[in-house]
Design a protein around this motif. Sequence first.
Motif, mmCIF file in Angstrom:
data_model
loop_
_atom_site.group_PDB
_atom_site.id
_atom_site.type_symbol
_atom_site.label_atom_id
_atom_site.label_comp_id
_atom_site.label_asym_id
_atom_site.label_seq_id
_atom_site.Cartn_x
_atom_site.Cartn_y
_atom_site.Cartn_z
ATOM 1 N N SER A 75 36.722 18.397 -5.293
ATOM 2 C CA SER A 75 35.775 18.200 -4.184
ATOM 3 C C SER A 75 34.669 19.262 -4.240
ATOM 4 C CB SER A 75 36.493 18.297 -2.835
ATOM 5 O OG SER A 75 36.586 19.645 -2.423
ATOM 6 N N ALA A 119 32.038 6.385 -5.960
ATOM 7 C CA ALA A 119 32.352 6.386 -4.523
ATOM 8 C C ALA A 119 33.779 5.890 -4.271
ATOM 9 C CB ALA A 119 31.343 5.533 -3.778
ATOM 10 N N ASP A 155 25.540 9.946 -1.097
ATOM 11 C CA ASP A 155 25.961 10.938 -0.100
ATOM 12 C C ASP A 155 24.883 11.005 1.011
ATOM 13 O OD1 ASP A 155 27.409 12.921 1.238
ATOM 14 O OD2 ASP A 155 27.950 13.974 -0.595
ATOM 15 N N GLU A 201 24.085 14.696 -2.878
ATOM 16 C CA GLU A 201 24.381 14.535 -4.310
ATOM 17 C C GLU A 201 23.287 15.217 -5.145
ATOM 18 O OE1 GLU A 201 27.112 13.275 -5.486
ATOM 19 O OE2 GLU A 201 26.764 12.531 -7.500
ATOM 20 N N HIS A 227 28.412 6.722 -15.380
ATOM 21 C CA HIS A 227 27.106 7.154 -14.872
ATOM 22 C C HIS A 227 26.117 7.317 -16.042
ATOM 23 C CE1 HIS A 227 28.889 7.674 -11.061
ATOM 24 N NE2 HIS A 227 28.817 8.984 -10.894
HETATM 25 O O1 3JN Z 1 29.160 9.066 -5.832
HETATM 26 C C1 3JN Z 1 29.331 9.532 -6.947
HETATM 27 O O2 3JN Z 1 29.002 8.945 -7.972
HETATM 28 C C2 3JN Z 1 29.951 10.859 -7.059
HETATM 29 C C3 3JN Z 1 30.574 11.275 -5.791
HETATM 30 C C4 3JN Z 1 31.244 12.378 -5.658
HETATM 31 C C5 3JN Z 1 31.802 12.775 -4.389
HETATM 32 C C6 3JN Z 1 32.166 11.810 -3.452
HETATM 33 C C7 3JN Z 1 32.642 12.179 -2.217
HETATM 34 C C8 3JN Z 1 32.764 13.505 -1.887
HETATM 35 C C9 3JN Z 1 31.977 14.131 -4.082
HETATM 36 C C10 3JN Z 1 31.680 15.149 -5.111
HETATM 37 O O3 3JN Z 1 32.395 15.196 -6.118
HETATM 38 O O4 3JN Z 1 30.755 15.918 -4.978
HETATM 39 C C11 3JN Z 1 32.425 14.484 -2.802
HETATM 40 C C12 3JN Z 1 32.512 15.890 -2.366
HETATM 41 O O5 3JN Z 1 31.502 16.394 -1.884
HETATM 42 O O6 3JN Z 1 33.572 16.486 -2.464
#
Ligand code: 3JN
Length: 373
Positions: free
Chosen positions: A116, A181, A227, A237, A273
């Motif tokens: 996270s 997500a 995000d 993000e 991605h």
């Molecule tokens: O949406 C994406 O492609 C990547 C998402 C990552 C993500 C999703 C929810 C919470 C994160 C991350 O890894 O930064 C988090 C977070 O902030 O922990």
Amino acid sequence: MECKQPSECAKLINTKGEKMKKEYCVAILGATGAVGTRMIQQLEKSKVPVGELKLLASKKSAGMVRKVLGRNIAIQEADENSFDAVDIVLASAGGTVSKKLLPAAVNAGAVCIDNSSEWRLHDDVPLVVPEVNADELEKHHGIIGNPNCSTIQMVVALEPIRRAFGVKKIVVSTYQAAGGAGQSAIDELQAETSAYVLREKMHPKILPTKFGAKHYPLAFNLLPQIDAFDENGYTKEELKMIYETKKILCGDKNSSDINVTATCVRVPVMIGHGESVYFETADSELKPPTANDIRELLRKSPGIVIQDDISEQLYPQPLTAEGKTETFVGRIRVDLENPRAFNMWIVADNLLKGAATNAVQIAEELIARELLQ
Ligand code: 3JN
């Protein structure tokens, strides 16, 4: 399967005459999610000698059984007392859970690798991509940050270039798969795609963000929001990519040695991605590198596969990167108006190298360096 007490764990003596464990008690926190299930698979394939394995999740998954390493393991509800005798925690249960439980795990003697964003930018938390900055692990205090998926694949490709030629500016646009997500977003894209083709109504509930005021379909669409929005107009993000990239490449999240800017877009792809990355190499008395110099440098760099042959229409694609643990790079070309700047295209499986694989590689590196507490 319960973890044994530390005294029951097999031990070896290392070359320094210190006791070193032969097998490790590993806990996966968030074991049922899209990343957690892949952490289990990557752990099974890894060099980590797993003595005991604990699968931890929320109350609603407790009691479900998973077959791992030939053993049937019941999922347990995670709480502060879940970490007795655990050596390594691989966490992918979201920021709120990590904030609450990882300090308890560290107090119990575990080293936590957290997927996270909760701890990533804390000064005493190394943020690590093993091919790039494994030495940072030496400074850990129990929690290690696994960077954001979009950051990981970009720094794998940029670090060899930074080391060889210097990098002063990065402009990245991402093409992020629904899978980033979570599984529910993959399911949503699947349902929307079927509905669209059948000319039925689409019912988005997850994207662009689960708890946002509005939801939009991703099928046959593009969503320039990943995000929540910050008040400065960027999404979180995009800010993660900026600050994490500076922390990993420059050792300081606020460094001005490299200017980074990002636009993050969700695209109707299930997994994998893509990133269009524009970068300027450092000013120098020396003649600038060519696209071929960069291609050959990356070809011999760890964790990278070059797919860059326009005569064969060879370039990275999400469909061919899915299920692979490497970072794929292609379309490397010089800026026609700046001989020191380049464009390139990077693709990786966001749930593997972008999350689970990177976390397990960190665990392998911690063991190799004897950095478990
Ligand atoms: O949406 C994406 O492609 C990547 C998402 C990552 C993500 C999703 C929810 C919470 C994160 C991350 O890894 O930064 C988090 C977070 O902030 O922990």
